[in-house]
Design a protein around this motif. Sequence first.
Motif, PDB file in Angstrom:
ATOM      1  N   TYR A  91      15.017 -73.173 -48.546  1.00 40.47           N
ATOM      2  CA  TYR A  91      14.250 -74.414 -48.601  1.00 40.47           C
ATOM      3  C   TYR A  91      14.504 -75.113 -49.935  1.00 40.47           C
ATOM      4  O   TYR A  91      14.219 -74.567 -51.008  1.00 40.47           O
ATOM      5  CB  TYR A  91      12.762 -74.132 -48.438  1.00 40.47           C
ATOM      6  CG  TYR A  91      11.906 -75.384 -48.433  1.00 40.47           C
ATOM      7  CD1 TYR A  91      11.882 -76.214 -47.316  1.00 40.47           C
ATOM      8  CD2 TYR A  91      11.128 -75.725 -49.541  1.00 40.47           C
ATOM      9  CE1 TYR A  91      11.102 -77.368 -47.304  1.00 40.47           C
ATOM     10  CE2 TYR A  91      10.347 -76.868 -49.525  1.00 40.47           C
ATOM     11  CZ  TYR A  91      10.338 -77.692 -48.409  1.00 40.47           C
ATOM     12  OH  TYR A  91       9.574 -78.828 -48.404  1.00 40.47           O
ATOM     13  N   LEU A 116      13.664 -78.372 -52.370  1.00 39.52           N
ATOM     14  CA  LEU A 116      12.595 -79.331 -52.610  1.00 39.52           C
ATOM     15  C   LEU A 116      13.180 -80.742 -52.647  1.00 39.52           C
ATOM     16  O   LEU A 116      13.889 -81.103 -53.587  1.00 39.52           O
ATOM     17  CB  LEU A 116      11.886 -79.013 -53.930  1.00 39.52           C
ATOM     18  CG  LEU A 116      11.236 -77.629 -53.997  1.00 39.52           C
ATOM     19  CD1 LEU A 116      10.742 -77.342 -55.405  1.00 39.52           C
ATOM     20  CD2 LEU A 116      10.093 -77.524 -52.998  1.00 39.52           C
ATOM     21  N   THR A 122       4.606 -78.808 -56.275  1.00 38.99           N
ATOM     22  CA  THR A 122       5.304 -78.261 -55.112  1.00 38.99           C
ATOM     23  C   THR A 122       4.390 -77.427 -54.223  1.00 38.99           C
ATOM     24  O   THR A 122       4.768 -77.074 -53.105  1.00 38.99           O
ATOM     25  CB  THR A 122       6.490 -77.383 -55.560  1.00 38.99           C
ATOM     26  OG1 THR A 122       6.018 -76.345 -56.436  1.00 38.99           O
ATOM     27  CG2 THR A 122       7.533 -78.216 -56.282  1.00 38.99           C
ATOM     28  N   PHE A 172       5.596 -80.673 -49.641  1.00 41.63           N
ATOM     29  CA  PHE A 172       6.281 -79.454 -50.062  1.00 41.63           C
ATOM     30  C   PHE A 172       5.558 -78.222 -49.539  1.00 41.63           C
ATOM     31  O   PHE A 172       6.170 -77.296 -49.014  1.00 41.63           O
ATOM     32  CB  PHE A 172       6.376 -79.383 -51.590  1.00 41.63           C
ATOM     33  CG  PHE A 172       7.275 -80.417 -52.192  1.00 41.63           C
ATOM     34  CD1 PHE A 172       8.464 -80.783 -51.564  1.00 41.63           C
ATOM     35  CD2 PHE A 172       6.949 -81.032 -53.382  1.00 41.63           C
ATOM     36  CE1 PHE A 172       9.303 -81.735 -52.111  1.00 41.63           C
ATOM     37  CE2 PHE A 172       7.777 -81.991 -53.945  1.00 41.63           C
ATOM     38  CZ  PHE A 172       8.953 -82.347 -53.296  1.00 41.63           C
TER      39      PHE A 172
END
Length: 236
Positions: free
Chosen positions: A190, A192, A211, A216
């Motif tokens: 993953y 960001l 995040t 996110f």
Amino acid sequence: MEGGILESEEGFRKQAIMREIVTIQVGGFANFIGSHFWNFQDELLGLASDPEGDSVFKNQCLNMDVLYRTGETHQGILTYTPRLVSVDFQGSLGSVSSRGTLYNEASPSDVVTWKGSVSTQVSEPRKKNLFLQSLYEEEQENLTLVNATKDKRNDFQRESEDKDIVECLDNGVQYWTDFSKVHYHPQSLYELSGLWMDVQEFDNYGIGRDTSSGSFREGICERLRFFVGECDHVQL
């Protein structure tokens, strides 16, 4: 006495239950360490499947399903990948795609509902280093069973290639994927969106807090749910 026997049997059943582990790696430092960890697990898998390997690696107590999951690609190819969620900035994967290497997505040319022109802006992909190239070539040789290709190289050539690979790992590693020999599931990696590794470091409270909220957070949780949903007795 009977109570003691029943208690022992219950304890044995509890020990026999496999408790799956979902591993979470957040940030460059964790991913670099995780890369070494998964490389080591991959070596154990290879030793366990080697018919001429030591019997200690074929011990039934060594259950790799605790850390790994079985799956299948759209082409029906069986896969065995870490039960992992890795989080980092965009651009942190180097030459490795966030979709991994086992599962392929449809390309824009496969979309037939759009009749107009399409303009594609694509950045130059990062080239694999010598280590990743050697792994890819080895996989291709194993898939095609072309043993003659291996025999064409003499010992001197192999030694020279090995020295070049070691040198590139000693001096040319920029990303944690540069020395990762493991195949990852598309839900594992993953990035960001909007945060780039070349612009800022993932090493302060503010970025970590940002995040952990909003889109996110939902994106990370969605990937975590994917792996947790497959487990019968999950542990983090």
